[in-house]
Motif scaffolding. Structure first.
Motif, PDB file in Angstrom:
ATOM      1  N   ALA A   1      14.309   4.699  97.692  1.00 36.94           N
ATOM      2  CA  ALA A   1      14.580   4.315  96.309  1.00 36.94           C
ATOM      3  C   ALA A   1      13.485   4.815  95.370  1.00 36.94           C
ATOM      4  CB  ALA A   1      14.709   2.798  96.196  1.00 36.94           C
ATOM      5  N   LEU A   2      12.267   4.882  95.861  1.00 37.82           N
ATOM      6  CA  LEU A   2      11.149   5.339  95.030  1.00 37.82           C
ATOM      7  C   LEU A   2      11.051   6.857  94.933  1.00 37.82           C
ATOM      8  CD1 LEU A   2       8.322   2.955  96.264  1.00 37.82           C
ATOM      9  CD2 LEU A   2       9.259   3.054  93.950  1.00 37.82           C
ATOM     10  N   TYR A   3      11.229   7.537  96.060  1.00 34.42           N
ATOM     11  CA  TYR A   3      10.871   8.952  96.136  1.00 34.42           C
ATOM     12  C   TYR A   3      11.971   9.912  96.547  1.00 34.42           C
ATOM     13  CZ  TYR A   3       6.180   6.945  96.322  1.00 34.42           C
ATOM     14  OH  TYR A   3       5.044   6.244  96.067  1.00 34.42           O
ATOM     15  N   GLN A   4      13.095   9.433  96.991  1.00 29.88           N
ATOM     16  CA  GLN A   4      14.105  10.265  97.622  1.00 29.88           C
ATOM     17  C   GLN A   4      13.619  10.605  99.039  1.00 29.88           C
ATOM     18  OE1 GLN A   4      17.123  10.712  96.200  1.00 29.88           O
ATOM     19  NE2 GLN A   4      16.259   9.418  94.589  1.00 29.88           N
ATOM     20  N   PRO A   5      14.532  10.894  99.946  1.00 26.97           N
ATOM     21  CA  PRO A   5      14.154  11.048 101.362  1.00 26.97           C
ATOM     22  C   PRO A   5      13.088  12.103 101.655  1.00 26.97           C
ATOM     23  CG  PRO A   5      16.517  10.780 101.177  1.00 26.97           C
ATOM     24  CD  PRO A   5      15.995  10.908  99.768  1.00 26.97           C
ATOM     25  N   ASP A   6      13.190  13.281 101.070  1.00 26.35           N
ATOM     26  CA  ASP A   6      12.227  14.337 101.403  1.00 26.35           C
ATOM     27  C   ASP A   6      10.802  13.965 101.012  1.00 26.35           C
ATOM     28  OD1 ASP A   6      14.196  15.897 102.516  1.00 26.35           O
ATOM     29  OD2 ASP A   6      14.468  17.158 100.739  1.00 26.35           O
ATOM     30  N   GLU A   7      10.634  13.413  99.840  1.00 26.83           N
ATOM     31  CA  GLU A   7       9.303  13.019  99.390  1.00 26.83           C
ATOM     32  C   GLU A   7       8.798  11.819 100.190  1.00 26.83           C
ATOM     33  OE1 GLU A   7       5.696  12.986  97.200  1.00 26.83           O
ATOM     34  OE2 GLU A   7       7.146  14.518  97.733  1.00 26.83           O
ATOM     35  N   ALA A   8       9.676  10.900 100.533  1.00 25.31           N
ATOM     36  CA  ALA A   8       9.288   9.755 101.368  1.00 25.31           C
ATOM     37  C   ALA A   8       8.790  10.247 102.722  1.00 25.31           C
ATOM     38  CB  ALA A   8      10.464   8.806 101.530  1.00 25.31           C
ATOM     39  N   LEU A   9       9.484  11.225 103.302  1.00 23.95           N
ATOM     40  CA  LEU A   9       9.052  11.797 104.578  1.00 23.95           C
ATOM     41  C   LEU A   9       7.691  12.461 104.459  1.00 23.95           C
ATOM     42  CD1 LEU A   9      12.395  13.356 105.845  1.00 23.95           C
ATOM     43  CD2 LEU A   9      11.074  11.548 106.973  1.00 23.95           C
ATOM     44  N   ARG A  10       7.494  13.215 103.404  1.00 21.99           N
ATOM     45  CA  ARG A  10       6.217  13.891 103.199  1.00 21.99           C
ATOM     46  C   ARG A  10       5.078  12.878 103.123  1.00 21.99           C
ATOM     47  NH1 ARG A  10       2.507  14.912  99.818  1.00 21.99           N
ATOM     48  NH2 ARG A  10       3.415  13.869  98.029  1.00 21.99           N
ATOM     49  N   ARG A  11       5.283  11.840 102.344  1.00 24.77           N
ATOM     50  CA  ARG A  11       4.244  10.818 102.175  1.00 24.77           C
ATOM     51  C   ARG A  11       3.973  10.077 103.477  1.00 24.77           C
ATOM     52  NH1 ARG A  11       3.176   9.000  96.642  1.00 24.77           N
ATOM     53  NH2 ARG A  11       4.108  10.522  95.243  1.00 24.77           N
ATOM     54  N   LEU A  12       5.028   9.772 104.210  1.00 23.52           N
ATOM     55  CA  LEU A  12       4.827   9.075 105.483  1.00 23.52           C
ATOM     56  C   LEU A  12       4.121   9.955 106.507  1.00 23.52           C
ATOM     57  CD1 LEU A  12       7.994   6.907 106.035  1.00 23.52           C
ATOM     58  CD2 LEU A  12       5.637   6.142 105.940  1.00 23.52           C
ATOM     59  N   HIS A  13       4.391  11.246 106.492  1.00 25.60           N
ATOM     60  CA  HIS A  13       3.671  12.152 107.405  1.00 25.60           C
ATOM     61  C   HIS A  13       2.184  12.168 107.070  1.00 25.60           C
ATOM     62  CE1 HIS A  13       6.709  13.726 110.070  1.00 25.60           C
ATOM     63  NE2 HIS A  13       7.529  13.855 109.045  1.00 25.60           N
ATOM     64  N   GLU A  14       1.850  12.058 105.798  1.00 23.71           N
ATOM     65  CA  GLU A  14       0.441  11.971 105.403  1.00 23.71           C
ATOM     66  C   GLU A  14      -0.187  10.686 105.930  1.00 23.71           C
ATOM     67  OE1 GLU A  14       0.262  12.371 101.148  1.00 23.71           O
ATOM     68  OE2 GLU A  14       0.623  14.531 101.225  1.00 23.71           O
ATOM     69  N   VAL A  15       0.535   9.588 105.832  1.00 22.37           N
ATOM     70  CA  VAL A  15       0.042   8.312 106.356  1.00 22.37           C
ATOM     71  C   VAL A  15      -0.138   8.411 107.866  1.00 22.37           C
ATOM     72  CG1 VAL A  15       0.610   5.870 106.727  1.00 22.37           C
ATOM     73  CG2 VAL A  15       1.015   6.922 104.492  1.00 22.37           C
ATOM     74  N   ARG A  16       0.846   9.003 108.535  1.00 17.86           N
ATOM     75  CA  ARG A  16       0.774   9.132 109.987  1.00 17.86           C
ATOM     76  C   ARG A  16      -0.445   9.948 110.400  1.00 17.86           C
ATOM     77  NH1 ARG A  16       1.504  11.385 114.725  1.00 17.86           N
ATOM     78  NH2 ARG A  16       2.762  10.322 116.275  1.00 17.86           N
ATOM     79  N   ASP A  17      -0.736  11.005 109.653  1.00 12.43           N
ATOM     80  CA  ASP A  17      -1.881  11.837 109.967  1.00 12.43           C
ATOM     81  C   ASP A  17      -3.176  11.010 109.905  1.00 12.43           C
ATOM     82  OD1 ASP A  17      -3.202  14.366 110.495  1.00 12.43           O
ATOM     83  OD2 ASP A  17      -3.835  14.325 108.391  1.00 12.43           O
ATOM     84  N   VAL A  18      -3.261  10.103 108.964  1.00 14.60           N
ATOM     85  CA  VAL A  18      -4.459   9.278 108.825  1.00 14.60           C
ATOM     86  C   VAL A  18      -4.546   8.235 109.938  1.00 14.60           C
ATOM     87  CG1 VAL A  18      -5.617   7.576 107.349  1.00 14.60           C
ATOM     88  CG2 VAL A  18      -4.657   9.654 106.345  1.00 14.60           C
ATOM     89  N   VAL A  19      -3.457   7.489 110.170  1.00 14.18           N
ATOM     90  CA  VAL A  19      -3.540   6.389 111.141  1.00 14.18           C
ATOM     91  C   VAL A  19      -3.596   6.852 112.587  1.00 14.18           C
ATOM     92  CG1 VAL A  19      -2.391   4.752 109.592  1.00 14.18           C
ATOM     93  CG2 VAL A  19      -1.039   5.955 111.309  1.00 14.18           C
ATOM     94  N   SER A  20      -3.183   8.079 112.866  1.00 13.88           N
ATOM     95  CA  SER A  20      -3.172   8.547 114.256  1.00 13.88           C
ATOM     96  C   SER A  20      -4.513   9.133 114.694  1.00 13.88           C
ATOM     97  CB  SER A  20      -2.064   9.582 114.452  1.00 13.88           C
ATOM     98  OG  SER A  20      -2.325  10.734 113.680  1.00 13.88           O
ATOM     99  N   ARG A  21      -5.465   9.195 113.773  1.00 14.23           N
ATOM    100  CA  ARG A  21      -6.790   9.745 114.124  1.00 14.23           C
ATOM    101  C   ARG A  21      -7.684   8.655 114.722  1.00 14.23           C
ATOM    102  NH1 ARG A  21      -8.100  12.384 108.410  1.00 14.23           N
ATOM    103  NH2 ARG A  21      -6.320  13.785 108.312  1.00 14.23           N
ATOM    104  N   PRO A  22      -8.458   9.033 115.736  1.00 12.96           N
ATOM    105  CA  PRO A  22      -9.427   8.073 116.284  1.00 12.96           C
ATOM    106  C   PRO A  22     -10.592   7.839 115.327  1.00 12.96           C
ATOM    107  CG  PRO A  22      -9.265  10.021 117.706  1.00 12.96           C
ATOM    108  CD  PRO A  22      -8.374  10.236 116.536  1.00 12.96           C
TER     109      PRO A  22
END
Length: 146
Positions: free
Chosen positions: A125-146
């Motif tokens: 609802a905020l970003y449309q699917p493609d932008e939501a995916l992009r933002r979540l991939h950025e979050v994933r990159d941060v949280v998956s790091r040791p």
């Protein structure tokens, strides 16, 4: 600085990454795989999923602490595309109406699903699917790091 994560850190990384992966799975309409997590990692997963939903709610430009945080219409429309059992659907719709009372009645796995679906709907609802995916991939990159 240590070169490897402590066991508790590994549980946190696994749980937080699994939460983001679950939201990503719903956004891409793939069947989410149930990760084999320790109880501690599952708790971190739930904490992260709850935080992702809270963040998505607060990002809504219409958000106000003075009124209920209702799901935007685009998020409600997106929910129509997600298959859910009746129990999860009831919890998701309660969250869409800013009421989580049904959430406490669910098992942890069901709560995780409801939180992830709700987060995905609000992000769409905020970003449309493609932008939501992009933002979540950025979050994933941060949280998956040791």
């Amino acid at each position: 600085m240590p070169t490897h994560a402590r066991p508790a850190d590994a549980d946190q990384i696994a749980g937080e990454t699994a939460a983001v992966d679950l939201v990503l799975a719903y956004l891409t309409h793939t069947v989410p795989a149930a990760p084999a997590l320790s109880p501690l990692a599952a708790d971190y997963m739930e904490q992260q999923a709850s935080g992702l939903l809270t963040g998505a709610v607060m990002l809504d430009p219409d958000f106000s602490l003075n009124r209920r945080a209702l799901m935007p219409p685009a998020g409600l429309a997106w929910l129509e595309s997600v298959p859910m059992c009746e129990t999860i659907a009831a919890a998701v719709h309660a969250l869409a109406g800013d009421g989580g009372d049904r959430l406490s009645l669910l098992a942890q796995e069901e709560r995780l699903m409801a939180l992830a679906i709700s987060t995905a709907a609000r992000l769409v609802a905020l970003y449309q699917p493609d932008e939501a995916l992009r933002r979540l991939h950025e979050v994933r990159d941060v949280v998956s790091r040791p």
